[in-house]
Design an enzyme around this catalytic site. Structure first.
Site: not given
Length: 240
Positions: A73, A98, A148, A152, A184, A219-222
């Site tokens: 991962e 990570e 990420d 731009k 996303d 995920t919470k963000f998703e």
């Protein structure tokens, strides 16, 4: 991580004459505070679950203490999804990369809280890990979730999913091994689909984008994004 291109320092022996090689980083080193709990996890669990970077192929059987399928991962953030997937797929070993220390500490904390034994963490640039530590034809899968997007246009060259890097990923996969990406950001999803589809060693398991596999948690963000009507795109390709 830094937003500027990094320079590889020449050896002191030939520093005056050596050319300066510029390496584009696909990540930025964000400042973040490591909590007391994360620091404790790093201190107490790091010696067992952190794998130091070395420029040599990693023996995964020795590292995990068993012979099992291995999934790499790349960029696990705070480790919520990684911990849940490892618990769901307990017969698979997960090598997780990570660079951010708070995220590494957070995943170690979850490992301790849930007694997870099938994760090992490399706190290092995944590109160098792939190049030096992962043997060709050794991985059963690769997970890259929400890298990420570098919105731009002038920064698109920093996106992780590029043909050269995908070629390297494919070389590390076993025949039948899979590559699972999620994003996303629709323009990045389109680029991912183009790059993966152009690799003749890969086949798309779906007509275009894939349904979210059951093992990948939201995920919470998703979840927040989905409530706001934002899309999420999964891609699952297999090596022929």
């Amino acid at each position: 991580m830094t937003d500027d291109n990094q320079q590889a320092a020449p050896s002191s022996e030939n520093a005056a004459d050596a050319p300066h090689h510029r390496t584009i980083k696909s990540f930025v080193m964000r400042a973040g505070r490591t909590t007391e709990g994360q620091e404790r996890a790093l201190r107490e669990l790091g010696p067992r679950f952190l794998v130091p970077f070395r420029a040599e192929v990693l023996d995964t059987t020795a590292t995990f203490g068993r012979q099992a399928p291995v999934v790499l991962e790349i960029g696990f953030g705070m480790g919520d999804a990684t911990a849940q997937i490892a618990q769901t797929l307990s017969d698979t070993d997960f090598l997780a990369c990570e660079v951010h220390e708070p995220g590494v500490g957070a995943l170690l904390k979850k490992i301790g809280e849930h007694d997870i034994t099938n994760i090992r963490i490399l706190q290092h640039d995944a590109v160098e890990v792939m190049e030096h530590m992962i043997a060709e034809g050794s991985l059963d899968g690769v997970h890259i979730y929400f890298p990420d997007p570098w919105h731009k246009k002038r920064h698109h060259k920093r996106r992780l999913i590029q043909p050269t890097f995908v070629d390297q990923l494919v070389s590390r996969l076993k025949p039948g091994g899979y590559l699972h990406l999620a994003t996303d950001w629709e323009p990045y999803a389109q680029q991912m689909l183009e790059v993966l589809s152009a690799n003749t060693a890969l086949r798309n398991t779906a007509g275009s984008y894939a349904d979210k596999p059951a093992y990948r948690p939201l995920t919470k963000f998703e979840n927040r994004g989905l409530r706001l009507g934002h899309g999420v795109w999964d891609l699952v390709f297999r090596k022929a």
